[in-house]
Every structure is written in structure tokens, then in C-alpha cells.
Design an enzyme around this catalytic site. Structure first.
Site, PDB file in Angstrom:
ATOM      1  N   LYS A  35     -23.744   4.812   9.658  1.00 41.91           N
ATOM      2  CA  LYS A  35     -24.259   4.080  10.613  1.00 41.91           C
ATOM      3  C   LYS A  35     -24.405   2.459  10.089  1.00 41.91           C
ATOM      4  O   LYS A  35     -24.393   2.117   8.949  1.00 41.91           O
ATOM      5  CB  LYS A  35     -25.466   4.280  11.362  1.00 41.91           C
ATOM      6  CG  LYS A  35     -26.739   4.437  10.497  1.00 41.91           C
ATOM      7  CD  LYS A  35     -28.059   5.071  10.956  1.00 41.91           C
ATOM      8  CE  LYS A  35     -29.010   5.086  10.176  1.00 41.91           C
ATOM      9  NZ  LYS A  35     -30.062   5.806  10.580  1.00 41.91           N
ATOM     10  N   ARG A 130     -39.896   9.004  18.497  1.00 45.91           N
ATOM     11  CA  ARG A 130     -38.885   7.987  18.882  1.00 45.91           C
ATOM     12  C   ARG A 130     -37.896   8.557  19.680  1.00 45.91           C
ATOM     13  O   ARG A 130     -37.799   8.272  21.173  1.00 45.91           O
ATOM     14  CB  ARG A 130     -38.323   7.371  17.681  1.00 45.91           C
ATOM     15  CG  ARG A 130     -37.867   6.039  17.537  1.00 45.91           C
ATOM     16  CD  ARG A 130     -37.424   5.506  15.993  1.00 45.91           C
ATOM     17  NE  ARG A 130     -36.595   6.631  15.640  1.00 45.91           N
ATOM     18  CZ  ARG A 130     -35.796   6.295  14.593  1.00 45.91           C
ATOM     19  NH1 ARG A 130     -36.180   5.216  13.689  1.00 45.91           N
ATOM     20  NH2 ARG A 130     -35.149   7.205  13.767  1.00 45.91           N
ATOM     21  N   TYR A 257     -35.518 -27.450  -2.419  1.00 48.04           N
ATOM     22  CA  TYR A 257     -36.160 -27.862  -1.468  1.00 48.04           C
ATOM     23  C   TYR A 257     -37.794 -27.742  -1.641  1.00 48.04           C
ATOM     24  O   TYR A 257     -38.068 -26.730  -2.210  1.00 48.04           O
ATOM     25  CB  TYR A 257     -35.948 -27.110  -0.319  1.00 48.04           C
ATOM     26  CG  TYR A 257     -34.561 -27.628   0.267  1.00 48.04           C
ATOM     27  CD1 TYR A 257     -34.313 -28.768   0.832  1.00 48.04           C
ATOM     28  CD2 TYR A 257     -33.218 -26.725   0.392  1.00 48.04           C
ATOM     29  CE1 TYR A 257     -32.971 -29.466   1.364  1.00 48.04           C
ATOM     30  CE2 TYR A 257     -32.191 -27.307   0.986  1.00 48.04           C
ATOM     31  CZ  TYR A 257     -31.896 -28.534   1.267  1.00 48.04           C
ATOM     32  OH  TYR A 257     -30.753 -28.889   1.876  1.00 48.04           O
TER      33      TYR A 257
HETATM   34  C1  LIG Z   1     -30.301   6.596   9.522  1.00 50.56           C
HETATM   35  C2  LIG Z   1     -30.696   8.263   9.589  1.00 50.56           C
HETATM   36  C3  LIG Z   1     -30.632   9.169   8.403  1.00 50.56           C
HETATM   37  C4  LIG Z   1     -30.537   8.635   7.272  1.00 50.56           C
HETATM   38  O1  LIG Z   1     -31.621   8.036   6.717  1.00 50.56           O
HETATM   39  P1  LIG Z   1     -31.719   7.650   5.140  1.00 50.56           P
HETATM   40  O2  LIG Z   1     -33.113   7.384   5.041  1.00 50.56           O
HETATM   41  O3  LIG Z   1     -30.916   6.486   5.072  1.00 50.56           O
HETATM   42  O4  LIG Z   1     -31.437   8.589   4.363  1.00 50.56           O
HETATM   43  C5  LIG Z   1     -30.789  10.372   8.805  1.00 50.56           C
HETATM   44  N1  LIG Z   1     -30.897  10.900  10.108  1.00 50.56           N
HETATM   45  C6  LIG Z   1     -30.946  10.203  11.113  1.00 50.56           C
HETATM   46  C7  LIG Z   1     -31.142  10.806  12.274  1.00 50.56           C
HETATM   47  C8  LIG Z   1     -30.747   8.829  11.054  1.00 50.56           C
HETATM   48  O5  LIG Z   1     -30.671   8.111  12.211  1.00 50.56           O
END
Ligand SMILES: *Cc1c(COP(=O)(O)O)cnc(C)c1O
Length: 365
Positions: A35, A130, A257
Site C-alpha cells: 500500500k 478501527r 536559517y
Molecule cells: C499496513 C498493514 C499491514 C502491514 O503492517 P506493517 O506494520 O507495515 O507490517 C498489515 N495488515 C494491514 C491490515 C495493514 O493495513
């Protein structure tokens, strides 16, 4: 000549880190979570390193299309499922598996016409609060789904809120176990932190599929408790830029800065062509580590939009054209974990890699 800044994506390191997930979960299938454009790496750049995965998990239909366009025929999972009816059509067309986490998604599926029934992942809210069905509603959702001709199989899924921290996962595991009693289907629970930290409990935790994200991208899920070296992970993104100018500072002179940094003694500075507009965090303090050539030195002075300034005292041979590595691996193989910069910025590796700016040219090596 383009501005001398670039991000290198290390295919071998991605493949190594993916294998590392397999070592922790030897009997499980592995979703490479891609993702957010493969955590900022670029799906197209990360694909070569990750194609040994059993499937790709993501949230965005456009990203799913990109993975298919790369020639991937295997499983793709939409982690947030479908947002509207049209998405289900895309799932049928592209053969995408999808998460079901609320009732309206079941309604859409019940009304959907498809020749090939879908693989769905039924998400339980085991405490993260969530996404997902509460335990009391979970079995009912499972029965509804299993009665649909549009559904071929249901994988039981939950997500862990504290796998990287003190609270741990026992409370969520117990709830998931109790709630899914008697339901058939594969199971999936573990993110990176759970895959690595609870490897010993793998019968229950890793289940049939694990879903590692951050570990695959060379960042430790429980840093600073443990770093990537402790977990045998390798950096997958190297943010590098050249020194484009040097300055000789006299003791007592300032740089940048707000004159934040004052030279303690006469010293030479390198001006590096990378700033917050490239995704390097502006908030980091003096002393934040930087590699110049392959030598560890420190940032001095405020980060500006297009430049940072670094202390060249430990690298007297460096000059204009020398390579600074802001995170990742230097040309000679020295490692500066992204986690160190994230800690200095008060955030996590995830955020820095995802925030790599589009203006930084990126290529897989
Ligand atoms: C992003 C995500 C993961 C991966 O999590 P990491 O902490 O990056 O390993 C696994 N499961 C779901 C549902 C996620 O949204």
C-alpha cells in the site's frame, strides 16, 4: 545535469527482507504489503524484489491495476475492501480478493453479479477499533457471507494494535480465537511486528497468511528497542545527494536559517542537495547522523527546502561531488537505518519513506 539527489531501491534487500519474513513464519503464505505505493518505494521499483511473495496487499484499485500491469497473476488483496459497487466490478475483472469489514459491503456483494465467486477476508475488530465487525456480530457476518453465491471462500482476519509495544497481542489473540471458534477458513493476523516478535507463537499468530509491510522495507517495527541489524533486515531505500558546495567556518560562526548551529571550532561544512522538499524531515536537530562517502558524520544547522549542511570534520577528503547518504546504504555499503532519522524527527520509518517527495528521481538497483 539534473539536481544531484536520488533514491535507490535495493531489489536484493527487498528480497532478503521478504525471505526474513518467511524464516519467521515458515508455514505461512506471505502477503507483501505494498500500500501507499510500496511504502513510498514505488510499486514498479519494488516489484522485482518482492515478486517472490505469495500475494500483494494494498488499498487502492489504481495500485492493484499497476500490480496486474506488471504481469502479476497471483493473489491481490484490498485491505480496506470495496468502497462502492463499481469496485466490486473491478474485483471481478481483475480477480482481486477483498476485505469485508462492515455490513454495507456484504449488501453490495449480495447484489453483485459475477461469473467467478470472490475470495473475501472477513475482518474482525478485536480491539483496534478501527475496521471490522465486533466479536458479537462476527459469526452473523460470516454466516451471511457464506450463504452468498458470490463468495467462494472466507478468510478470517484481524489486525493487531500493539504487536510492537508493551501491551502485546495476547488479549486480541484470545478474542480472535474465541470468536472464530467453529468457523472454517484460513486465518490471518500478523503484521511485521507480530511476525518478528511473536515468531515463537507462530501457530496462532502467523496462521495461514502473514502480512508484513515495514520489515520488508528495511525498518524495524519495534525500533529503538531493536534495530534492523538485530532483526537481520537490510535497508531497501537509499536517499542520496551530492555535496554541491563547501564552507570553511571559523569558530563562533553560524550556519543556516535562524543561526541554529554555531561552530565550536574552525571546521569545514558540506552543503548537500537535499532538503525538506525532497522528503528529508525539517524538524531534525543538530547532530542527526548523515553518511558522507561511507563515513558517519552529523547534520549541523536547520534543514532548508533544498539543502542541508553537514560537518565534514570526520571526512577531510570529501568535497564537491562527494555523495551524502541521508538514509539507507552508502555507495561503499555503510548503513544508516531510516529508523535513526525517524527517531530524530520524532516519527517512525513508515512516515519518512512514504513522504519521499515526487521530485526525487527513484530507480531500482
Ligand atoms: C499496513 C498493514 C499491514 C502491514 O503492517 P506493517 O506494520 O507495515 O507490517 C498489515 N495488515 C494491514 C491490515 C495493514 O493495513
Amino acid at each position: 545535469m539534473p539536481r544531484p539527489v536520488e533514491a535507490l531501491i535495493h531489489s536484493d534487500a527487498l528480497a532478503h527482507n521478504l525471505r526474513r519474513a518467511r524464516v519467521s513464519a515458515p508455514d505461512a503464505k506471505v502477503w507483501a504489503v505494498v500500500k501507499a505505493n510500496a511504502y513510498g518505494h514505488g510499486i514498479e521499483h519494488a516489484f522485482a524484489g518482492l515478486k517472490g511473495a505469495d500475494g500483494f496487499a494494498l488499498l487502492d484499485l489504481k495500485e492493484a491495476e499497476r500490480v496486474r500491469a506488471l504481469g502479476w497473476r497471483g493473489p491481490i488483496l484490498l485491505l480496506e475492501g470495496c468502497f462502492e459497487v463499481r469496485d466490486l466490478e473491478a474485483c471481478s475483472r481483475l480477480n482481486l480478493w477483498h476485505t469485508v469489514h462492515h455490513e454495507a459491503q456484504i449488501d453490495m456483494l449480495a447484489a453483485h453479479k459475477t461469473h467467478t465467486p470472490h475470495q473475501v477476508f472477513l475482518k474482525m475488530n478485536s480491539g483496534m477499533n478501527r475496521l471490522g465487525f465486533r466479536p458479537a456480530a462476527y459469526q452473523h457476518a460470516w454466516r451471511r457471507l457464506s450463504g452468498l453465491t458470490q463468495v467462494e471462500s472466507i478468510v478470517l482476519m484481524t489486525h493487531l494494535s500493539d504487536a510492537d509495544g508493551a501491551r502485546g497481542i495476547a488479549h486480541q489473540l484470545a478474542l480472535f480465537e474465541a470468536t472464530t471458534q467453529g468457523l472454517s477458513g484460513e486465518r490471518t493476523l500478523a503484521n511485521s511486528a507480530a511476525t518478528l516478535r511473536f515468531a515463537a507463537q507462530q501457530d496462532t499468530v502467523r496462521a495461514d497468511w502473514v502480512r508484513p509491510g515495514i520489515m520488508v522495507y528495511g525498518s524495524s517495527p519495534d525500533y529503538p528497542q531493536r534495530g534492523i541489524a538485530d532483526w537481520d533486515l537490510q535497508p531497501t531505500m537509499s536517499l542520496r545527494a551530492q555535496i554541491i558546495a563547501t564552507q570553511d567556518l571559523k569558530a563562533g560562526e553560524q550556519v543556516g536559517y535562524g543561526s541554529r548551529f554555531t561552530a565550536e571550532r574552525d571546521m569545514r561544512l558540506g552543503v548537500v542537495a537535499c532538503g525538506y522538499a525532497d522528503g528529508y524531515p525539517r524538524v531534525v536537530p543538530d547532530g542527526t547522523p548523515v553518511l558522507v562517502n561511507d563515513v558517519r558524520t552529523r547534520l549541523v544547522g536547520r534543514v532548508s527546502m533544498d539543502m542541508i549542511t553537514v560537518d565534514l570534520t570526520p571526512v577531510p577528503e570529501a568535497g564537491v561531488g562527494s555523495v551524502a547518504t541521508l538514509w539507507g546504504m552508502s555507495p561503499g555499503g555503510a548503513v544508516l537505518p531510516i529508523d535513526e532519522i525517524a527517531l530524530a524527527a520524532g516519527t517512525i520509518g513508515y512516515e519518512l519513506m512514504c513522504a519521499l517527495a515526487p521530485r526525487v528521481p527513484t530507480r531500482a538497483v
